[in-house]
Write a protein that holds these residues in place. Structure first.
Motif, PDB file in Angstrom:
ATOM      1  N   HIS A 164      -5.235   2.671 -14.130  1.00 56.19           N
ATOM      2  CA  HIS A 164      -5.087   1.529 -14.175  1.00 56.19           C
ATOM      3  C   HIS A 164      -5.391   0.857 -13.763  1.00 56.19           C
ATOM      4  O   HIS A 164      -5.596   0.773 -11.776  1.00 56.19           O
ATOM      5  N   HIS A 165      -6.660  -0.093 -13.845  1.00 54.48           N
ATOM      6  CA  HIS A 165      -7.210  -1.020 -12.500  1.00 54.48           C
ATOM      7  C   HIS A 165      -6.002  -1.907 -12.237  1.00 54.48           C
ATOM      8  O   HIS A 165      -6.727  -2.639 -11.854  1.00 54.48           O
ATOM      9  N   ALA A 166      -5.098  -2.232 -12.989  1.00 55.86           N
ATOM     10  CA  ALA A 166      -4.073  -3.130 -12.872  1.00 55.86           C
ATOM     11  C   ALA A 166      -3.630  -2.121 -11.311  1.00 55.86           C
ATOM     12  O   ALA A 166      -2.365  -2.612 -10.658  1.00 55.86           O
ATOM     13  N   HIS A 167      -3.205  -1.064 -10.825  1.00 60.17           N
ATOM     14  CA  HIS A 167      -2.832   0.185 -10.332  1.00 60.17           C
ATOM     15  C   HIS A 167      -3.470  -0.663  -8.981  1.00 60.17           C
ATOM     16  O   HIS A 167      -3.077  -0.428  -8.095  1.00 60.17           O
ATOM     17  N   LEU A 168      -4.650  -0.814  -9.260  1.00 54.56           N
ATOM     18  CA  LEU A 168      -5.918  -0.705  -7.939  1.00 54.56           C
ATOM     19  C   LEU A 168      -5.569  -1.899  -7.096  1.00 54.56           C
ATOM     20  O   LEU A 168      -5.645  -1.428  -5.730  1.00 54.56           O
ATOM     21  N   PRO A 169      -5.141  -2.761  -7.322  1.00 53.81           N
ATOM     22  CA  PRO A 169      -4.321  -3.757  -5.842  1.00 53.81           C
ATOM     23  C   PRO A 169      -3.305  -3.496  -5.224  1.00 53.81           C
ATOM     24  O   PRO A 169      -3.448  -3.528  -3.485  1.00 53.81           O
ATOM     25  N   ALA A 170      -2.970  -2.866  -5.865  1.00 50.41           N
ATOM     26  CA  ALA A 170      -1.651  -1.925  -4.719  1.00 50.41           C
ATOM     27  C   ALA A 170      -1.918  -0.649  -4.044  1.00 50.41           C
ATOM     28  O   ALA A 170      -1.180  -0.630  -2.894  1.00 50.41           O
ATOM     29  N   LEU A 171      -2.943  -0.244  -4.646  1.00 54.44           N
ATOM     30  CA  LEU A 171      -3.661   1.015  -3.918  1.00 54.44           C
ATOM     31  C   LEU A 171      -4.473   0.825  -3.471  1.00 54.44           C
ATOM     32  O   LEU A 171      -4.815   1.464  -1.560  1.00 54.44           O
ATOM     33  N   VAL A 172      -5.193   0.007  -3.509  1.00 55.80           N
ATOM     34  CA  VAL A 172      -6.232  -0.539  -1.830  1.00 55.80           C
ATOM     35  C   VAL A 172      -5.599  -1.776  -1.169  1.00 55.80           C
ATOM     36  O   VAL A 172      -6.080  -1.591  -0.094  1.00 55.80           O
ATOM     37  N   GLY A 173      -4.686  -2.011  -1.731  1.00 57.95           N
ATOM     38  CA  GLY A 173      -4.648  -3.757  -1.065  1.00 57.95           C
ATOM     39  C   GLY A 173      -5.832  -4.865  -1.007  1.00 57.95           C
ATOM     40  O   GLY A 173      -5.752  -5.425   0.389  1.00 57.95           O
ATOM     41  N   ARG A 182      -0.585  10.752  -1.634  1.00 56.50           N
ATOM     42  CA  ARG A 182       0.727  10.267  -1.032  1.00 56.50           C
ATOM     43  C   ARG A 182       1.488   8.870  -1.074  1.00 56.50           C
ATOM     44  O   ARG A 182       2.235   8.772  -1.678  1.00 56.50           O
ATOM     45  N   THR A 183      -0.031   8.458  -1.004  1.00 60.75           N
ATOM     46  CA  THR A 183       0.700   6.631  -1.563  1.00 60.75           C
ATOM     47  C   THR A 183       0.631   6.546  -3.309  1.00 60.75           C
ATOM     48  O   THR A 183       1.483   5.839  -3.425  1.00 60.75           O
ATOM     49  N   ALA A 184      -0.347   7.443  -4.095  1.00 61.43           N
ATOM     50  CA  ALA A 184      -0.205   7.131  -5.458  1.00 61.43           C
ATOM     51  C   ALA A 184       1.292   7.433  -5.897  1.00 61.43           C
ATOM     52  O   ALA A 184       1.342   7.435  -6.609  1.00 61.43           O
ATOM     53  N   ALA A 185       1.520   8.281  -5.390  1.00 66.21           N
ATOM     54  CA  ALA A 185       2.524   9.140  -6.217  1.00 66.21           C
ATOM     55  C   ALA A 185       4.085   8.379  -5.322  1.00 66.21           C
ATOM     56  O   ALA A 185       4.882   8.181  -6.720  1.00 66.21           O
ATOM     57  N   ARG A 186       4.015   7.710  -4.360  1.00 59.54           N
ATOM     58  CA  ARG A 186       5.239   6.559  -4.284  1.00 59.54           C
ATOM     59  C   ARG A 186       5.052   6.090  -5.102  1.00 59.54           C
ATOM     60  O   ARG A 186       6.066   5.073  -4.827  1.00 59.54           O
ATOM     61  N   HIS A 187       3.593   5.219  -5.092  1.00 67.16           N
ATOM     62  CA  HIS A 187       3.796   3.918  -6.069  1.00 67.16           C
ATOM     63  C   HIS A 187       3.781   4.260  -7.397  1.00 67.16           C
ATOM     64  O   HIS A 187       4.748   3.165  -7.961  1.00 67.16           O
ATOM     65  N   TYR A 188       3.463   5.494  -8.048  1.00 64.82           N
ATOM     66  CA  TYR A 188       3.470   4.808  -9.186  1.00 64.82           C
ATOM     67  C   TYR A 188       5.546   5.548  -9.409  1.00 64.82           C
ATOM     68  O   TYR A 188       6.148   5.871 -10.649  1.00 64.82           O
ATOM     69  N   ALA A 189       6.199   6.339  -8.284  1.00 64.06           N
ATOM     70  CA  ALA A 189       7.772   6.616  -8.671  1.00 64.06           C
ATOM     71  C   ALA A 189       8.545   5.243  -8.472  1.00 64.06           C
ATOM     72  O   ALA A 189       9.106   4.881  -9.388  1.00 64.06           O
ATOM     73  N   THR A 238       0.941  -1.058  -0.242  1.00 61.05           N
ATOM     74  CA  THR A 238      -0.064  -0.552   0.093  1.00 61.05           C
ATOM     75  C   THR A 238       1.261   1.232  -0.048  1.00 61.05           C
ATOM     76  O   THR A 238       0.445   2.245  -0.447  1.00 61.05           O
ATOM     77  N   GLN A 239       2.014   0.737   0.418  1.00 59.98           N
ATOM     78  CA  GLN A 239       3.383   2.254   0.679  1.00 59.98           C
ATOM     79  C   GLN A 239       4.159   2.186  -1.273  1.00 59.98           C
ATOM     80  O   GLN A 239       4.392   3.510  -1.365  1.00 59.98           O
ATOM     81  N   GLY A 240       3.520   1.215  -1.545  1.00 61.03           N
ATOM     82  CA  GLY A 240       3.774   1.217  -3.560  1.00 61.03           C
ATOM     83  C   GLY A 240       5.377   1.116  -3.378  1.00 61.03           C
ATOM     84  O   GLY A 240       6.363   1.375  -4.292  1.00 61.03           O
TER      85      GLY A 240
END
Length: 808
Positions: free
Chosen positions: A345-354, A402-409, A4-6
């Motif tokens: 994108h729906h492929a990022h949602l499992p990592a962002l949502v947990g 912040r969570t989305a920014a660290r994941h995309y980084a 969840t923290q990317g």
């Protein structure tokens, strides 16, 4: 670590080697280096890219599929076009088939995107380059749309990416003949005119909202407006969404909803979702009703009857719909609210949502009408973000961003992610960058900027660089700030904005110099040298210096005093200048030498326009320019005064008495005393004909002899004046010659002279009338002026009759 923290799992490699991409940008070779900054150099001879070729039918089909939103797991079948839009569909296809461009105007939720899908299927074989689907969401300038159109039609012949400059781009898109479907248009006026003029062979279908800036009158666009649904059409559409026939109560509710929502189809999609949820909640489960519900039974023991939504809930149904979806769906809605309505994108949602099944929540939200497709992605439907924020979905926005920014980084910097995938996720990345804190923003901008540069999505590249530079300034990261300014300078140089490129590169060089970064400073100075070369080439090509030729002056018309050495002026051989006369008036600019000796008195001022002699003077011989002393002007003044004195003496005593009677006379003895002003005659051997501007006539030898004795011992530069009483009785008086200067020390007539030299009477004996018997002297008939004596002034003739003396 927690995904969840990317961050990746520690067993997994975080990233691979840095991606260094070399591409061609106009006439530059750009090497995108994520570590030390991009390097730019001129395109080497022979390395020019080959001419791009157009895609064939199979390539266009694959490109169109890639431009559509992704296929979701378990997604429902796409809704069919309602019968109410068939008339607009046929009209649009007919106009596009005739090469006309159309502006389709309708409010958000009116079904514009669904109508564009139907038109695209009908116009597939209309144009030679097929149908091109573009999205104008977030784009206010036509440059990126033209680049997107170029990329959709042309494919690079080699592996190196090519981004043409403006001239090459306009030349390529002018050859495109396609039906362009541009959804979510956000520009109008002059920007839209530029887009239409650049592609004259394309027929556009522009879908926009009513608040979008209107096109200009010269665009010649057909206007088609999408209105709301009628009562019968809304009931039919609602029954198709629910999957059953409506009851009388539901039909009445649908009529009220149509009146409140102006018949927007989106409202009836959401209303159909509300009715389906109501049916699920009011349905009875199968099995034995007498059996007690088990421990794992989710249905409450006593199910309450759910009534129809109120009219307010039907007009703003986002809160009610979100309360009835799954927990993963609500978590996805919170992320979308934190990103300004953009959905990753729906492929990022499992990592962002947990949640490993969070990607299925997109299908659920899309069926409820809470999401709408935009280009290759989804975002919240119109009005949904505002309704959800009012009930608390936007409270954790800072943490979610912040969570989305660290994941995309992490994701954008991974070596396995291609730049094209990063470009497809540009809107969500930019939204995460805008909502994150400064530390996460610097990290995300540092990893995403090279990917956007390599994907040729330079509008997103510039926005990331500017956001990163601002975040680095706030965070105090000088090294990162220098990197962002360097990249901004390189980008501006590639786009031809030289002023911006110089400012950014100089800022970067200054910051790198403070950090003692020699390698970065050298790279910045190389790019700055290219800016200097482009500025010099542009100044020479756009505004050449003005070169003036000196005027061609005839030799005979130039006075000797005006001949002065003038430095030669370089003349451009391609711009001949016609000869210009010295004093000709016109619009031609000429270089005229400046006269070095200023006139000392009025006699010199009027010497050239009003010559002293009526006889034409011969053309003087040209002499080399000599510096003239101040005494030259005095010498000429004395010569003019001498010539005037001789002329007055020849006119006779009567004329002299008449002109000199204005001075004060004091009788002494039997005769009147007359004031005589007789300048000396130049000494023998003095050449007066060669004086500059001299128009004096030659003196008659007979008259010259009469005054030879008077001026024999006098100085050539002195002026002789006689005061009252200086002349003996019976001698003639000579008045001062009007218009002739007496020299620097002379005083006006009637004043006290400085000295009294003796006056020599002329040969001709004047006869003076007695002053006591007559005040009007008459001239003697025996004395007449010499016929060869010239007149002193060309504007005043000598008197021929009695002259009345002026009274004091």
């Amino acid at each position: 670590m927690d995904r969840t923290q990317g961050q990746l799992d520690p067993a997994e490699p975080s990233s691979g080697p840095a991606r260094v991409v070399t591409l061609t940008a106009g006439d530059f070779t750009l090497t995108v280096n994520p570590v030390d900054g991009s390097e730019i150099e001129p395109l080497r001879p022979g390395a020019e890219p080959a001419r791009p070729r157009k895609r064939d039918a199979a390539g266009r089909a694959a490109r169109d599929t890639a431009a559509r939103p992704p296929v979701l797991p378990g997604a429902p079948a796409s809704a069919r076009l309602m019968a109410a839009r068939e008339e607009e569909r046929r009209r649009l296809v007919r106009l596009l088939s005739h090469g006309r461009s159309v502006r389709l105007t309708g409010p958000s939720g009116s079904g514009r995107s669904l109508l564009l899908d139907a038109v695209a299927a009908d116009c597939a074989a209309v144009a030679p380059d097929g149908v091109v689907r573009l999205s104008g969401h977030g784009q206010q300038q036509p440059g990126e749309l033209l680049h997107a159109l170029y990329t959709a039609v042309y494919e690079a012949p080699d592996e190196r990416p090519v981004r043409p400059d403006r001239e090459q781009l306009l030349a390529r898109v002018r050859e495109i003949g396609a039906v362009v479907l541009l959804d979510d248009l956000e520009m109008g006026g002059a920007a839209l005119d530029e887009l239409l003029r650049a592609t004259p062979e394309c027929a556009y279908l522009l879908a926009a909202t009513p608040d979008t800036k209107a096109p200009s009158d010269d665009s010649h666009l057909e206007e088609v407006f999408l209105g709301g649904l009628g009562r019968a059409e809304s009931v039919e559409f609602l029954e198709a969404g629910v999957g059953r026939a409506l009851t009388e109560e539901e039909i009445a509710w649908a009529g009220d909803l149509r009146f409140a929502s102006e018949g927007l189809p989106l409202r009836f999609v959401q209303a159909a979702a509300l009715l389906r949820q109501r049916d699920e909640l009011n349905g009875t489960p199968g099995g034995d009703d007498d059996e007690e519900p088990g421990v794992f039974e989710e249905r409450p023991r006593d199910a309450a009857f759910v009534p129809l939504p109120t009219l307010a809930e039907g007009a703003a149904p986002a809160e009610l719909l979100a309360s009835r979806v799954s927990e993963s769906g609500r978590a996805v809605l919170r992320i979308a609210c934190a990103l300004g309505g953009e959905l990753p994108h729906h492929a990022h949602l499992p990592a962002l949502v947990g949640d490993t099944h969070a990607d299925a929540a997109v299908t659920e939200l899309l069926g409820c009408g809470l999401l709408t497709p935009v280009g290759t992605r989804y975002r919240l439907a119109a009005g949904v973000a505002r309704q959800l924020e009012e009930v608390g979905y936007g409270d954790p926005a800072a943490e979610e961003a912040r969570t989305a920014a660290r994941h995309y980084a992490w994701w954008t910097g991974h070596a396995s992610v291609t730049p094209e995938r990063v470009a497809a996720e540009a809107d969500a990345v930019l939204a995460a960058l805008a909502g994150a804190d400064v530390v996460a923003a610097v990290l995300l901008a540092r990893t995403a900027a090279p990917a956007f540069a390599a994907s040729l999505h330079w509008e997103a590249w510039e926005r990331v660089l500017r956001s990163g530079a601002e975040a680095a300034r706030k965070a105090g990261e000088v090294a990162e700030q220098a990197y962002f300014h360097h990249e901004l300078g390189v980008l501006a140089l590639c786009e031809g904005r030289l002023d911006r490129a110089r400012a950014e590169l100089e800022a970067s060089i200054g910051l790198k110099g403070a950090l003692a970064d020699k390698r970065g400073t050298v790279a910045g100075r190389r790019a700055l040298a290219l800016v200097t070369d482009r500025e010099a080439a542009g100044a020479a090509a756009v505004s050449p210096p003005l070169r003036l030729a000196p005027p061609v002056v005839p030799v005979a018309s130039v006075a000797p005093a005006l001949v002065a050495p003038v430095a030669p002026v370089p003349v451009a051989p391609a711009v001949p200048v016609a000869p210009v006369a010295p004093r000709a008036s016109g619009a031609v600019t000429a270089v005229v030498p400046v006269r070095r000796d200023a006139p000392a008195n009025l006699a010199e001022v009027f010497a050239e326009p009003f010559p002293m002699s009526l006889k034409p003077s011969p053309a003087p011989a040209l002499a080399p320019p000599v510096a003239r002393p101040v005494a030259v002007s005095r010498k000429r003044t004395v010569l003019l005064a001498a010539a005037g004195a001789l002329t007055v003496a020849a006119l006779g005593t009567v004329v002299a008495l008449a002109m000199g009677s204005g001075e004060e006379e004091t009788p002494a003895g039997p005769g009147p005393k007359v004031s005589t002003n007789t300048p000396d005659v130049p000494a023998a051997g003095t050449d007066t004909a060669g004086e500059p501007g001299g128009n004096d006539s030659a003196v008659d030898p007979a008259d010259a002899d009469s005054g030879a004795g008077a001026g024999a011992g006098a100085d050539a530069g002195a002026v002789t004046e006689a005061g009252p009483g200086a002349a003996t009785p019976g001698e003639g008086a000579v008045a001062p010659t009007p218009g002739v200067s007496r020299g620097p020390g002379a005083k006006p007539s009637g004043g006290t002279p400085s000295r009294k030299p003796p006056v020599v009477p002329p040969k001709t004996s004047p006869v003076a009338s007695p002053p006591t018997t007559s005040t009007s002297p008459k001239p003697s008939s025996s004395v007449s002026p010499s016929p060869t004596t010239p007149v002193v002034s060309p504007t005043v003739s000598p008197p021929t009759g009695p002259v009345q003396p002026p009274t004091e």
